[in-house]
Design an enzyme around this catalytic site. Structure first.
Site, short mmCIF file in Angstrom:
data_model
loop_
_atom_site.label_atom_id
_atom_site.label_comp_id
_atom_site.label_asym_id
_atom_site.label_seq_id
_atom_site.Cartn_x
_atom_site.Cartn_y
_atom_site.Cartn_z
N HIS A 38 -21.03 -73.24 11.83
CA HIS A 38 -21.88 -72.65 11.18
C HIS A 38 -23.19 -72.89 11.39
O HIS A 38 -23.46 -74.52 11.39
CB HIS A 38 -21.41 -73.29 9.45
CG HIS A 38 -19.94 -73.20 9.08
ND1 HIS A 38 -19.65 -72.31 7.99
CD2 HIS A 38 -18.92 -73.27 8.80
CE1 HIS A 38 -18.24 -72.17 7.52
NE2 HIS A 38 -17.89 -73.13 8.88
N HIS A 81 -15.60 -72.02 15.01
CA HIS A 81 -16.46 -71.65 14.69
C HIS A 81 -17.28 -72.71 14.17
O HIS A 81 -16.87 -73.62 13.58
CB HIS A 81 -16.29 -70.81 14.10
CG HIS A 81 -15.77 -70.61 12.17
ND1 HIS A 81 -14.76 -71.59 12.44
CD2 HIS A 81 -15.82 -71.37 11.29
CE1 HIS A 81 -13.73 -71.15 11.55
NE2 HIS A 81 -14.78 -71.33 10.54
#
Ligand code: DGP
Length: 110
Positions: free
Chosen positions: A98, A96
């Site tokens: 941010h 992932h």
């Protein structure tokens, strides 16, 4: 597979979706560190950046661009972070990115 983000992608755990396409999903971080804090991830499970192929990396960056524009971050800027492994303090082992913005961020990176 017992992966929190795979469960969010499957809709088994609710999230606040910001953007979705065929290959990626973006939703708001549960513990925001800035006024805008969005996580961008591939729908296909991979542990972290080390496992990403070029196609996935491109799709993720396009979604980062989309989120930045959509969330009004394009003019004043924003930060992109992907924690990787133990020293990177990665806590969820599904790749992932941010996306942080909406205020003046600090200059500290580590
Ligand atoms: P990292 O430490 O880089 O692996 O970031 C994981 C992030 O995931 C952390 O900022 C908090 C967020 N997070 C953890 N669990 C959930 C959840 O159930 N929902 C949402 N929206 N975010 C979560």
């Amino acid at each position: 597979m017992d992966c929190l983000f795979c469960k969010i992608i499957a809709g088994e755990i609710p999230s606040t979706k910001v953007y979705e396409d065929e290959h990626t999903l973006a939703f708001r971080d549960i513990n925001p560190q800035a006024p805008v804090h969005v996580l961008v991830l591939p729908k296909k499970h991979m542990a972290n950046l080390l496992e990403a192929d070029g196609e996935t990396a491109g799709a993720l960056l396009r979604t980062v661009q989309q989120v930045a524009k959509q969330e009004g971050l394009a003019q004043d800027g924003f930060r992109v972070v992907s924690n990787c492994g133990k020293n990177g303090c990665q806590s969820v082992e599904h790749l992932h990115i941010h996306v942080l913005g909406g205020k003046q961020l600090t200059g500290e990176m580590g």
